[in-house]
Design a protein around this motif. Structure first.
Motif, short mmCIF file in Angstrom:
data_model
loop_
_atom_site.label_atom_id
_atom_site.label_comp_id
_atom_site.label_asym_id
_atom_site.label_seq_id
_atom_site.Cartn_x
_atom_site.Cartn_y
_atom_site.Cartn_z
N ALA A 1 0.54 -1.03 -0.35
CA ALA A 1 -0.27 -0.09 0.12
C ALA A 1 0.53 1.55 -0.09
O ALA A 1 0.44 2.71 -0.76
CB ALA A 1 -1.00 -0.05 1.44
N ILE A 2 1.55 1.09 0.71
CA ILE A 2 2.76 2.64 0.73
C ILE A 2 3.67 2.60 -0.72
O ILE A 2 3.46 3.89 -1.41
CB ILE A 2 4.05 2.14 1.86
N ASP B 1 2.61 1.66 -3.60
CA ASP B 1 1.02 2.07 -4.28
C ASP B 1 1.23 3.30 -4.94
O ASP B 1 0.88 4.26 -5.88
CB ASP B 1 0.27 1.20 -4.01
N ARG B 2 2.05 4.39 -3.15
CA ARG B 2 2.10 5.71 -3.34
C ARG B 2 2.97 6.30 -3.90
O ARG B 2 2.49 7.86 -4.27
CB ARG B 2 1.13 5.99 -2.31
N ARG B 3 4.03 5.80 -4.35
CA ARG B 3 4.88 6.28 -5.13
C ARG B 3 5.23 8.17 -4.61
O ARG B 3 5.42 8.35 -4.86
CB ARG B 3 4.84 6.49 -6.34
N ILE B 4 5.88 7.91 -3.20
CA ILE B 4 6.69 8.69 -2.36
C ILE B 4 8.15 8.89 -2.34
O ILE B 4 9.35 8.13 -2.51
CB ILE B 4 5.99 8.65 -0.72
N VAL C 1 -1.03 1.64 7.57
CA VAL C 1 -0.64 2.84 6.19
C VAL C 1 -0.86 3.91 6.61
O VAL C 1 0.48 4.68 6.75
CB VAL C 1 -1.27 2.28 5.58
N LYS C 2 -1.92 4.19 7.66
CA LYS C 2 -1.60 5.91 8.06
C LYS C 2 -0.67 6.41 8.79
O LYS C 2 -0.13 7.00 9.48
CB LYS C 2 -3.35 5.93 8.60
N LEU D 1 2.67 6.64 7.93
CA LEU D 1 2.37 7.57 6.39
C LEU D 1 2.77 9.20 7.59
O LEU D 1 3.54 10.55 7.45
CB LEU D 1 1.57 7.82 5.57
#
Length: 164
Positions: free
Chosen positions: A43-44, A46-49, A156-157, A160
């Motif tokens: 999930a992290i 997928d956010r492509r940070i 996930v939260k 982040l």
């Protein structure tokens, strides 16, 4: 170990560390709830940070030590089990806050042991934050139980929030 996403490959396409943040999802997709760390890592990723590298691992200390040595911030996510475990409960710990985590990893060689080995070898990240989630089922099978799956968005939260 396999890297899920590395936005900083070198000219040969091999991964290299950005010098910023590493997220490690630890677990095994073929042991029910033990896959929770992998689900959070996916999930992290997928956010492509920008500045965040994500990897998954089955709890191999050598690959963990290789990946985190000298990294400014490492956030690891793993399944935990033991006496008093409440499936879905999320715990956060750092080596500075306690000498041993409050939960026992679902792996024979857990993060606490990897950290101890890294300290002895001089191969630590600058800062390590660990999130564990108490699990209900680690028998051979695929898929998270509903209680542990419900914890994934919360994990996930939390990851982040550590990035900020």
């Amino acid at each position: 170990m396999h890297l899920m996403r590395d936005p900083f490959p070198d000219a040969d396409g091999r991964p290299q560390m950005s010098g910023e943040t590493l997220i490690i999802g630890i677990g095994n997709d073929f042991r029910c709830d033990d896959g929770v760390g992998l689900a959070v890592a996916a999930a992290i990723a997928d956010r492509r940070i920008a500045g965040v590298r994500v990897m998954t691992d089955i709890g191999d200390p050598a690959s963990i030590l290789d990946a985190w040595t000298g990294v400014p911030l490492v956030i690891a996510v793993d399944a935990a089990m033991g006496d008093g475990a409440t499936p879905g409960r999320i715990r956060r710990w750092t080596p500075q806050e306690c000498t041993e985590p409050t939960a026992v990893s679902s792996h024979t060689f857990g993060l606490a042991q990897a950290y101890s080995l890294g300290r002895a070898l001089g191969r630590l990240p600058r800062q390590l934050v660990v999130f564990t989630v108490d699990v209900a089922d680690v028998r051979p099978d695929v898929g998270l139980t509903s209680t542990v799956a419900a914890a994934v968005p919360l994990l996930v939260k939390a990851v982040l929030a550590e990035l900020h």
